[in-house]
Design an enzyme around this catalytic site. Structure first.
Site, PDB file in Angstrom:
ATOM      1  N   TYR A  56      55.001  74.729  39.822  1.00 24.68           N
ATOM      2  CA  TYR A  56      54.182  75.502  38.880  1.00 24.68           C
ATOM      3  C   TYR A  56      54.992  75.666  37.560  1.00 24.68           C
ATOM      4  O   TYR A  56      56.192  75.773  37.639  1.00 24.68           O
ATOM      5  CB  TYR A  56      53.973  76.801  39.544  1.00 24.68           C
ATOM      6  CG  TYR A  56      52.469  76.982  40.003  1.00 24.68           C
ATOM      7  CD1 TYR A  56      51.447  76.871  39.188  1.00 24.68           C
ATOM      8  CD2 TYR A  56      51.974  77.237  41.239  1.00 24.68           C
ATOM      9  CE1 TYR A  56      50.074  77.203  39.361  1.00 24.68           C
ATOM     10  CE2 TYR A  56      50.939  77.228  41.681  1.00 24.68           C
ATOM     11  CZ  TYR A  56      49.873  77.273  40.621  1.00 24.68           C
ATOM     12  OH  TYR A  56      48.528  77.234  40.864  1.00 24.68           O
ATOM     13  N   GLU A  58      53.365  77.417  34.459  1.00 25.23           N
ATOM     14  CA  GLU A  58      52.691  77.947  33.494  1.00 25.23           C
ATOM     15  C   GLU A  58      53.348  78.240  32.091  1.00 25.23           C
ATOM     16  O   GLU A  58      54.449  78.873  32.349  1.00 25.23           O
ATOM     17  CB  GLU A  58      52.120  79.337  34.108  1.00 25.23           C
ATOM     18  CG  GLU A  58      50.507  79.189  34.614  1.00 25.23           C
ATOM     19  CD  GLU A  58      50.613  80.070  35.946  1.00 25.23           C
ATOM     20  OE1 GLU A  58      51.373  80.247  36.702  1.00 25.23           O
ATOM     21  OE2 GLU A  58      49.266  80.393  36.063  1.00 25.23           O
ATOM     22  N   ASP A 202      35.855  63.917  19.584  1.00 28.05           N
ATOM     23  CA  ASP A 202      35.865  63.698  20.987  1.00 28.05           C
ATOM     24  C   ASP A 202      36.135  62.043  21.102  1.00 28.05           C
ATOM     25  O   ASP A 202      35.172  61.385  21.031  1.00 28.05           O
ATOM     26  CB  ASP A 202      34.948  64.108  21.778  1.00 28.05           C
ATOM     27  CG  ASP A 202      34.816  63.734  23.000  1.00 28.05           C
ATOM     28  OD1 ASP A 202      35.691  63.040  23.455  1.00 28.05           O
ATOM     29  OD2 ASP A 202      34.192  64.657  24.069  1.00 28.05           O
ATOM     30  N   THR A 228      40.019  62.302  26.795  1.00 33.78           N
ATOM     31  CA  THR A 228      40.423  62.273  28.321  1.00 33.78           C
ATOM     32  C   THR A 228      41.645  60.910  28.210  1.00 33.78           C
ATOM     33  O   THR A 228      41.831  60.284  27.074  1.00 33.78           O
ATOM     34  CB  THR A 228      39.311  61.656  29.339  1.00 33.78           C
ATOM     35  OG1 THR A 228      38.675  60.399  28.604  1.00 33.78           O
ATOM     36  CG2 THR A 228      38.380  62.653  29.509  1.00 33.78           C
ATOM     37  N   LYS A 231      40.180  56.388  30.181  1.00 33.29           N
ATOM     38  CA  LYS A 231      39.121  55.595  29.888  1.00 33.29           C
ATOM     39  C   LYS A 231      39.882  54.333  29.404  1.00 33.29           C
ATOM     40  O   LYS A 231      40.759  53.613  30.104  1.00 33.29           O
ATOM     41  CB  LYS A 231      38.283  56.199  29.139  1.00 33.29           C
ATOM     42  CG  LYS A 231      37.376  57.193  29.798  1.00 33.29           C
ATOM     43  CD  LYS A 231      36.238  57.912  29.187  1.00 33.29           C
ATOM     44  CE  LYS A 231      35.596  58.932  29.669  1.00 33.29           C
ATOM     45  NZ  LYS A 231      35.978  60.269  29.715  1.00 33.29           N
ATOM     46  N   ARG A 237      43.806  60.433  35.410  1.00 29.25           N
ATOM     47  CA  ARG A 237      42.783  61.499  35.054  1.00 29.25           C
ATOM     48  C   ARG A 237      43.320  62.559  34.498  1.00 29.25           C
ATOM     49  O   ARG A 237      43.795  63.429  35.141  1.00 29.25           O
ATOM     50  CB  ARG A 237      41.546  61.691  36.225  1.00 29.25           C
ATOM     51  CG  ARG A 237      41.375  60.539  36.862  1.00 29.25           C
ATOM     52  CD  ARG A 237      39.964  60.748  37.645  1.00 29.25           C
ATOM     53  NE  ARG A 237      38.845  60.910  36.716  1.00 29.25           N
ATOM     54  CZ  ARG A 237      37.874  60.342  36.733  1.00 29.25           C
ATOM     55  NH1 ARG A 237      37.681  59.247  37.473  1.00 29.25           N
ATOM     56  NH2 ARG A 237      36.763  60.775  35.918  1.00 29.25           N
TER      57      ARG A 237
END
Ligand code: DSN
Length: 423
Positions: A56, A58, A202, A228, A231, A237
């Protein structure tokens, strides 16, 4: 045979292992033309499957809420540094879980609920998160939508300017999910400046093309760039938000604590690996080949009488209106899938049909280019598509199995990163 190998999965959970194996074979045996998909490298797969998933983190490097970040901080710093260098931007946040959360973070950074946002309409090639009605972005903000012209299938920048002057959006999106033509980032930037809007580009679909120089870059034009990473960029991903230094704090605050908790560190590492791969000299040749393949496939489809939106392509993506072929997009896509050609049904501009049963097909060449297919193979792929679409239109299911066999035979000599059939 998986690379990396998966012996523990095979021993510990044969049911899931069997499905992973079947999916690998499916990806090996099909001509994968879904415009948003690709094959990642074994190095990206290894990073994605690493122990970094156990941690973790954060916060941001040097400012975390949990101890034990000795290795995670350098991973995240490397990913961000590589993104900045590859895209020529001042700031990169590599934590967004995927494209839609990244875009929502852009709203959080720049808008208040109810503010006006302008984006390309979804059926014209835009994205759900650019203010489409069923998306939170269309419900919580006030959307206005530009379209493509019916006669050209392209965005008309004069129309965008007129609409922006009339509606005065606070945020303008350019980019989308089914745009076969070059996006004019300088023209969008001029409109945003004139109307006082923030410009968000985008580039999810074209990020790899931008990185490799096969599409103009929004850097220096857009205030904020979302993408993203899986692609044409050929990473895991995930997603990134890039911006000028001026907007860095707002972007970071929007991602965490605004919208997300702990970043997915295994994904961050895999993003870093894919950004390194995209900076290697061979990547520019790869993305040039994606575009060359798309152009060759478009030309072969045009020769066979297919109606392509905008008349062709400048990038990796082709959008076909099947109306003149006497079959809708969904049954055609299903028939093609059975025949070994994987793509998706898609709305076309001004589509009279419904979104779940639209008139079009969307194709992209990133994945087949990763497999090593080049222009010479595109006429054959167009011929297979044509044969199956014609058969679907006439209700003849007999060609599908033969075509699937021919495709399996062709693809057997094009290696797939991450998996090979047992010798
Ligand atoms: N689902 C992606 C695509 O296929 O283009 C966009 O979010």
């Amino acid at each position: 045979m998986h690379e990396p190998a998966v012996p523990h999965l095979q021993a510990g959970d044969p049911e899931i292992a069997g499905l992973v194996e079947a999916e690998a074979r499916r990806q090996f045996e099909k001509i994968r033309l879904i415009a948003s998909e690709n094959y990642v490298s074994p190095a990206v797969l290894e990073a994605t499957g690493s122990v970094l998933t156990n941690k973790y983190s954060e916060g941001y490097a040097g400012r975390r809420y949990y101890e034990g970040q000795q290795n995670i901080d350098p991973v995240e710093r490397l990913a961000a540094e590589r993104a900045r260098a590859l895209f020529g931007v001042e700031h990169a946040n590599v934590q967004p879980y995927s494209g839609s959360p990244a875009n929502l973070a852009v709203y959080m950074a720049f808008l208040e609920p109810g503010d006006r946002v302008m984006g390309l309409s979804l059926p014209m090639g835009g994205h759900l998160t650019h203010g489409w009605s069923v998306s939170a972005t269309g419900k919580w903000f006030s959307p206005v939508r530009y379209e493509v012209r019916a006669d050209t299938g392209r965005v008309d920048m004069d129309e965008v300017r007129d609409l922006a002057l009339k509606e005065r959006p606070k945020l303008i999106w350019c980019g989308g999910t089914a745009i076969p033509r070059t996006i004019d980032f300088p023209a969008f930037a001029e409109i945003a400046r004139e109307t006082g809007a923030v410009l968000a580009a985008d580039i999810a679909h074209i990020a790899g093309l931008v990185a490799g120089g096969a599409h103009p870059s929004p850097a220096g034009h857009a205030d904020v760039i979302s993408t993203t990473t899986h692609k044409t960029l050929r990473g895991p991903r995930g997603a990134m938000i890039m911006s000028t230094a001026e907007h860095a704090a707002a972007v970071d605050k929007a991602v965490f604590p605004g919208l997300q908790g702990g970043p997915h560190n295994h994904t961050t590492a895999a993003i870093a690996v894919s950004l390194r791969e995209a900076a290697l000299p061979g990547f520019a040749g790869y993305v040039r080949q994606i575009v060359a393949n798309a152009r060759a496939l478009a030309a072969a489809l045009l020769e066979r009488g297919y109606d392509l939106i905008s008349g062709g392509t400048d990038n990796h993506l082709i959008l076909i209106d099947l109306t003149n072929k006497g079959v809708a997009g969904k049954p055609a896509a299903q028939a093609l899938d059975r025949a070994g050609v994987e793509l998706n049904h898609n709305a076309v501009p001004f589509d009279p049909r419904k979104p779940f049963d639209p008139s079009g097909l969307r194709l992209g060449t990133a994945a087949i280019t990763t497999r090593g297919l080049t222009e010479e193979r595109m006429p054959q792929i167009a011929a297979w598509i044509d044969e199956v679409v014609q058969a679907a239109a006439s209700g003849d299911g007999t060609v599908e199995e033969r075509v699937a066999g021919e495709i399996r035979e062709l693809l057997a000599s094009y290696p797939m990163p991450g998996w090979a059939p047992a010798p």
